[in-house]
Design a protein around this motif. Structure first.
Motif, PDB file in Angstrom:
ATOM      1  N   MET A   1       5.022   9.287   7.058  1.00 60.14           N
ATOM      2  CA  MET A   1       5.751   8.833   5.871  1.00 60.14           C
ATOM      3  C   MET A   1       6.176   7.382   6.020  1.00 60.14           C
ATOM      4  SD  MET A   1       9.147  10.506   4.048  1.00 60.14           S
ATOM      5  CE  MET A   1       8.364  12.112   3.905  1.00 60.14           C
ATOM      6  N   VAL A   2       6.125   6.650   4.902  1.00 57.64           N
ATOM      7  CA  VAL A   2       6.626   5.284   4.854  1.00 57.64           C
ATOM      8  C   VAL A   2       7.699   5.207   3.779  1.00 57.64           C
ATOM      9  CG1 VAL A   2       4.842   4.522   3.218  1.00 57.64           C
ATOM     10  CG2 VAL A   2       5.993   2.836   4.699  1.00 57.64           C
ATOM     11  N   CYS A   3       8.726   4.422   4.044  1.00 58.35           N
ATOM     12  CA  CYS A   3       9.827   4.237   3.104  1.00 58.35           C
ATOM     13  C   CYS A   3       9.907   2.764   2.718  1.00 58.35           C
ATOM     14  CB  CYS A   3      11.148   4.683   3.720  1.00 58.35           C
ATOM     15  SG  CYS A   3      12.582   4.470   2.635  1.00 58.35           S
ATOM     16  N   ALA A   4      10.039   2.515   1.415  1.00 54.00           N
ATOM     17  CA  ALA A   4      10.188   1.150   0.922  1.00 54.00           C
ATOM     18  C   ALA A   4      11.278   1.128  -0.137  1.00 54.00           C
ATOM     19  CB  ALA A   4       8.867   0.626   0.386  1.00 54.00           C
ATOM     20  N   SER A   5      11.519  -0.047  -0.709  1.00 48.86           N
ATOM     21  CA  SER A   5      12.672  -0.227  -1.596  1.00 48.86           C
ATOM     22  C   SER A   5      12.483   0.354  -2.986  1.00 48.86           C
ATOM     23  CB  SER A   5      13.011  -1.712  -1.709  1.00 48.86           C
ATOM     24  OG  SER A   5      11.890  -2.436  -2.202  1.00 48.86           O
ATOM     25  N   SER A   6      11.257   0.680  -3.357  1.00 50.68           N
ATOM     26  CA  SER A   6      11.001   1.282  -4.666  1.00 50.68           C
ATOM     27  C   SER A   6       9.864   2.289  -4.537  1.00 50.68           C
ATOM     28  CB  SER A   6      10.621   0.211  -5.688  1.00 50.68           C
ATOM     29  OG  SER A   6       9.326  -0.310  -5.406  1.00 50.68           O
ATOM     30  N   PRO A   7       9.787   3.267  -5.444  1.00 43.82           N
ATOM     31  CA  PRO A   7       8.679   4.227  -5.386  1.00 43.82           C
ATOM     32  C   PRO A   7       7.319   3.544  -5.485  1.00 43.82           C
ATOM     33  CG  PRO A   7      10.393   5.004  -6.875  1.00 43.82           C
ATOM     34  CD  PRO A   7      10.753   3.591  -6.516  1.00 43.82           C
ATOM     35  N   GLU A   8       7.234   2.485  -6.265  1.00 45.03           N
ATOM     36  CA  GLU A   8       5.960   1.799  -6.463  1.00 45.03           C
ATOM     37  C   GLU A   8       5.498   1.108  -5.177  1.00 45.03           C
ATOM     38  OE1 GLU A   8       7.988   2.616 -10.126  1.00 45.03           O
ATOM     39  OE2 GLU A   8       8.658   1.372  -8.417  1.00 45.03           O
TER      40      GLU A   8
ATOM     41  N   ALA B   1       6.509   1.774  -2.119  1.00 43.95           N
ATOM     42  CA  ALA B   1       6.277   2.795  -1.093  1.00 43.95           C
ATOM     43  C   ALA B   1       4.896   3.419  -1.253  1.00 43.95           C
ATOM     44  CB  ALA B   1       7.357   3.866  -1.167  1.00 43.95           C
ATOM     45  N   GLU B   2       4.519   3.721  -2.476  1.00 49.34           N
ATOM     46  CA  GLU B   2       3.197   4.309  -2.727  1.00 49.34           C
ATOM     47  C   GLU B   2       2.089   3.303  -2.412  1.00 49.34           C
ATOM     48  OE1 GLU B   2      -0.024   6.570  -3.630  1.00 49.34           O
ATOM     49  OE2 GLU B   2       2.036   7.190  -3.182  1.00 49.34           O
ATOM     50  N   ARG B   3       2.335   2.052  -2.712  1.00 51.42           N
ATOM     51  CA  ARG B   3       1.345   1.033  -2.385  1.00 51.42           C
ATOM     52  C   ARG B   3       1.123   0.941  -0.881  1.00 51.42           C
ATOM     53  NH1 ARG B   3       3.767  -2.706  -4.668  1.00 51.42           N
ATOM     54  NH2 ARG B   3       4.619  -3.935  -2.940  1.00 51.42           N
ATOM     55  N   TYR B   4       2.209   0.956  -0.108  1.00 48.90           N
ATOM     56  CA  TYR B   4       2.083   0.921   1.349  1.00 48.90           C
ATOM     57  C   TYR B   4       1.422   2.192   1.876  1.00 48.90           C
ATOM     58  CZ  TYR B   4       5.362  -3.031   1.186  1.00 48.90           C
ATOM     59  OH  TYR B   4       5.978  -4.239   0.939  1.00 48.90           O
ATOM     60  N   ARG B   5       1.764   3.322   1.302  1.00 45.56           N
ATOM     61  CA  ARG B   5       1.163   4.592   1.736  1.00 45.56           C
ATOM     62  C   ARG B   5      -0.351   4.541   1.617  1.00 45.56           C
ATOM     63  NH1 ARG B   5      -1.608   8.441   0.410  1.00 45.56           N
ATOM     64  NH2 ARG B   5      -1.854   7.600  -1.703  1.00 45.56           N
ATOM     65  N   ALA B   6      -0.819   4.091   0.455  1.00 47.59           N
ATOM     66  CA  ALA B   6      -2.255   4.032   0.225  1.00 47.59           C
ATOM     67  C   ALA B   6      -2.942   2.985   1.099  1.00 47.59           C
ATOM     68  CB  ALA B   6      -2.517   3.744  -1.255  1.00 47.59           C
ATOM     69  N   ALA B   7      -2.266   1.849   1.298  1.00 48.57           N
ATOM     70  CA  ALA B   7      -2.874   0.758   2.070  1.00 48.57           C
ATOM     71  C   ALA B   7      -2.963   1.070   3.553  1.00 48.57           C
ATOM     72  CB  ALA B   7      -2.083  -0.534   1.853  1.00 48.57           C
ATOM     73  N   TYR B   8      -1.940   1.732   4.110  1.00 54.76           N
ATOM     74  CA  TYR B   8      -1.860   1.921   5.552  1.00 54.76           C
ATOM     75  C   TYR B   8      -2.310   3.304   6.019  1.00 54.76           C
ATOM     76  CZ  TYR B   8       1.302  -2.083   4.861  1.00 54.76           C
ATOM     77  OH  TYR B   8       1.865  -3.269   4.482  1.00 54.76           O
ATOM     78  N   GLY B   9      -2.428   4.249   5.095  1.00 43.85           N
ATOM     79  CA  GLY B   9      -2.918   5.573   5.468  1.00 43.85           C
ATOM     80  C   GLY B   9      -1.857   6.604   5.780  1.00 43.85           C
ATOM     81  N   PHE B  10      -0.654   6.455   5.225  1.00 40.85           N
ATOM     82  CA  PHE B  10       0.394   7.462   5.411  1.00 40.85           C
ATOM     83  C   PHE B  10       0.110   8.692   4.544  1.00 40.85           C
ATOM     84  CE2 PHE B  10       2.592   3.728   6.943  1.00 40.85           C
ATOM     85  CZ  PHE B  10       3.425   4.214   7.939  1.00 40.85           C
ATOM     86  N   ALA B  11       0.627   9.812   4.981  1.00 47.08           N
ATOM     87  CA  ALA B  11       0.481  11.035   4.201  1.00 47.08           C
ATOM     88  C   ALA B  11       1.439  11.059   3.018  1.00 47.08           C
ATOM     89  CB  ALA B  11       0.718  12.261   5.085  1.00 47.08           C
ATOM     90  N   HIS B  12       2.636  10.500   3.197  1.00 45.68           N
ATOM     91  CA  HIS B  12       3.663  10.568   2.160  1.00 45.68           C
ATOM     92  C   HIS B  12       4.402   9.237   2.050  1.00 45.68           C
ATOM     93  CE1 HIS B  12       3.042  14.914   2.040  1.00 45.68           C
ATOM     94  NE2 HIS B  12       3.157  14.916   3.363  1.00 45.68           N
ATOM     95  N   ALA B  13       5.082   9.067   0.913  1.00 45.27           N
ATOM     96  CA  ALA B  13       5.866   7.852   0.672  1.00 45.27           C
ATOM     97  C   ALA B  13       7.179   8.227  -0.001  1.00 45.27           C
ATOM     98  CB  ALA B  13       5.091   6.879  -0.209  1.00 45.27           C
TER      99      ALA B  13
ATOM    100  N   GLY C   1       7.797  -1.516   4.726  1.00 44.87           N
ATOM    101  CA  GLY C   1       6.339  -1.619   4.697  1.00 44.87           C
ATOM    102  C   GLY C   1       5.829  -3.030   4.650  1.00 44.87           C
ATOM    103  N   GLY C   2       6.732  -4.005   4.752  1.00 48.39           N
ATOM    104  CA  GLY C   2       6.329  -5.407   4.660  1.00 48.39           C
ATOM    105  C   GLY C   2       5.711  -5.935   5.940  1.00 48.39           C
ATOM    106  N   TYR C   3       6.100  -7.148   6.314  1.00 51.46           N
ATOM    107  CA  TYR C   3       5.491  -7.850   7.455  1.00 51.46           C
ATOM    108  C   TYR C   3       5.470  -6.996   8.722  1.00 51.46           C
ATOM    109  CZ  TYR C   3       4.722 -11.824  10.650  1.00 51.46           C
ATOM    110  OH  TYR C   3       4.234 -12.673  11.601  1.00 51.46           O
ATOM    111  N   MET C   4       6.647  -6.540   9.157  1.00 48.99           N
ATOM    112  CA  MET C   4       6.713  -5.761  10.385  1.00 48.99           C
ATOM    113  C   MET C   4       6.323  -4.304  10.162  1.00 48.99           C
ATOM    114  SD  MET C   4       7.191  -7.901  12.660  1.00 48.99           S
ATOM    115  CE  MET C   4       7.066  -6.644  13.926  1.00 48.99           C
ATOM    116  N   GLY C   5       6.597  -3.772   8.973  1.00 48.43           N
ATOM    117  CA  GLY C   5       6.173  -2.404   8.691  1.00 48.43           C
ATOM    118  C   GLY C   5       4.674  -2.260   8.807  1.00 48.43           C
ATOM    119  N   LYS C   6       3.950  -3.220   8.259  1.00 49.68           N
ATOM    120  CA  LYS C   6       2.492  -3.202   8.373  1.00 49.68           C
ATOM    121  C   LYS C   6       2.055  -3.316   9.831  1.00 49.68           C
ATOM    122  CE  LYS C   6      -1.748  -5.564   6.984  1.00 49.68           C
ATOM    123  NZ  LYS C   6      -2.352  -6.635   6.142  1.00 49.68           N
ATOM    124  N   ALA C   7       2.688  -4.228  10.578  1.00 45.55           N
ATOM    125  CA  ALA C   7       2.321  -4.413  11.989  1.00 45.55           C
ATOM    126  C   ALA C   7       2.490  -3.112  12.773  1.00 45.55           C
ATOM    127  CB  ALA C   7       3.160  -5.527  12.608  1.00 45.55           C
ATOM    128  N   HIS C   8       3.578  -2.393  12.519  1.00 47.02           N
ATOM    129  CA  HIS C   8       3.811  -1.136  13.244  1.00 47.02           C
ATOM    130  C   HIS C   8       2.867  -0.026  12.774  1.00 47.02           C
ATOM    131  CE1 HIS C   8       7.120  -2.367  15.750  1.00 47.02           C
ATOM    132  NE2 HIS C   8       7.714  -2.927  14.710  1.00 47.02           N
TER     133      HIS C   8
END
Length: 367
Positions: free
Chosen positions: A39-46, A48-60, A11-18
């Motif tokens: 769904m977005v996957c990141a290195s920790s639940p926290e 991943a949830e932050r990216y989900r909320a920021a980018y508009g994913f249904a699940h993390a 969900g970082g630099y390139m994850g956000k871009a995609h």
């Protein structure tokens, strides 16, 4: 319009871009397949949830297997570190799911060969992320070369130069550890890909790879700062490339010059909406490089803007990639660059590293 569930790993630099690209591609290009950020996957639940909320994913999730195996995830984008690429891609292909993987393809030549085998055995869509070659200017340059507009090509010079490690006091980080994260692993693949796209296959190389700042605050550097490479293309043309993360003053020095028997082309990503063209048949008083500003007459420009010279940007390149990936899924036809094309880049890089070790020319077919 048909919805397709997208899972993005990272969900970082390139994850956000995609994520942004998948959200915008339907509106920009009117694609038949309309991405749904599932769904977005990141290195920790926290995170991943932050990216989900920021980018508009249904699940993390922080479990990549959970993302890959979820039935609602129908296509996968891998934007994680290189050492994770292979196992994720192989798992996705085993389930028959299309995969877009950021460059470079895997952390080694063995990884990319295995990923190609898995992709081709599955028969599903596979694509590698080389975004810079998709600018309208570079697409137009490629079309002109293929059409013979500048004649037979005799010479190529390319560089990918940045300065994020030009200061010797910049602390060590993950970027200074392991060859996959060095200049040959990180920056060089972009320009090698450009050379292959614009010039065709490379037959042999001679390279020098060097670490300039071996010690940095926080640790010892175990990979390379810059490299130079001579090459010979299968079409007979000579070539030269330079890659650096210590090129003081360069921010996005993805640049090339191509000389032909009827003209020449120059491009620099720091001025990505311009292409410089020289034609030998111009009247003598007017003969010289002319600056062409990109506009609606150039490939993939008009969907973003109808005004010539207004320009496209970095994020637009990722949106073009998303369009190509969706089109490949929809039609079932390969869209360049596939995993096999990404593996070809890795073969050139491997030959370059071996050449530096032996201080001799290396044939690409040996890798």
């Amino acid at each position: 319009m048909i919805q397709i569930g997208i899972g993005i790993l990272g969900g970082g630099y390139m994850g956000k871009a995609h994520a942004v690209a998948m959200s915008a591609v339907g509106a920009v290009f009117g694609t038949t397949l309309r991405p749904r950020l599932e769904m977005v996957c990141a290195s920790s639940p926290e995170s991943a949830e932050r990216y989900r909320a920021a980018y508009g994913f249904a699940h993390a999730t922080d479990n990549w297997r959970a993302l890959v195996e979820d039935d609602a995830v129908e296509a996968i984008v891998i934007a994680t570190p290189q050492e994770t690429h292979r196992q994720i891609a192989e798992a996705a292909f085993a389930l028959g799911k299309p995969v877009f993987c950021e460059k470079p393809l895997g952390a080694s030549l063995e990884d990319s060969a295995a990923m190609v085998a898995a992709a081709e055995a599955s028969g599903v869509t596979n694509m590698v992320g080389f975004n810079y070659i998709r600018t309208p200017a570079s697409q137009y340059a490629r079309a002109m070369i293929e059409a013979g507009e500048i004649g037979d090509i005799t010479w190529f010079r390319g560089e990918h130069t940045e300065d994020f490690y030009a200061d010797p006091q910049t602390p060590a980080s993950w970027r200074t550890s392991g060859m996959a994260n060095g200049t040959m692993g990180d920056l060089a693949p972009h320009m090698v890909n450009a050379a292959l796209a614009l010039m065709g296959p490379i037959s042999r190389v001679m390279a020098e790879v060097e670490t300039v700042h071996s010690d940095r605050p926080g640790g010892r550097v175990t990979n390379d700062d810059h490299a130079q490479m001579m090459c010979r293309f299968e079409n007979g043309a000579m070539g030269q490339m330079y890659f650096s993360r210590i090129a003081t003053g360069r921010k996005m020095g993805y640049a090339y010059e191509i000389t032909g028997t009827k003209g020449a082309i120059r491009f620099d990503q720091e001025d990505q909406n311009a292409l410089w063209l020289y034609r030998m048949d111009d009247p003598e008083p007017e003969r010289g490089f002319r600056k062409i500003l990109t506009g609606p007459a150039h490939p993939d420009y008009e969907p973003f803007c109808q005004g010539p010279g207004h320009g496209t940007g970095y994020q637009d390149q990722i949106i073009i990639e998303a369009r190509d990936f969706l089109r490949a899924i929809e039609t079932g036809a390969d869209v360049w660059p596939t995993f096999r094309d990404g593996h070809e880049v890795n073969r050139v890089i491997a030959a370059g590293l071996a050449s530096s070790d032996s201080q001799s020319w290396k044939d690409i077919n040996d890798f």
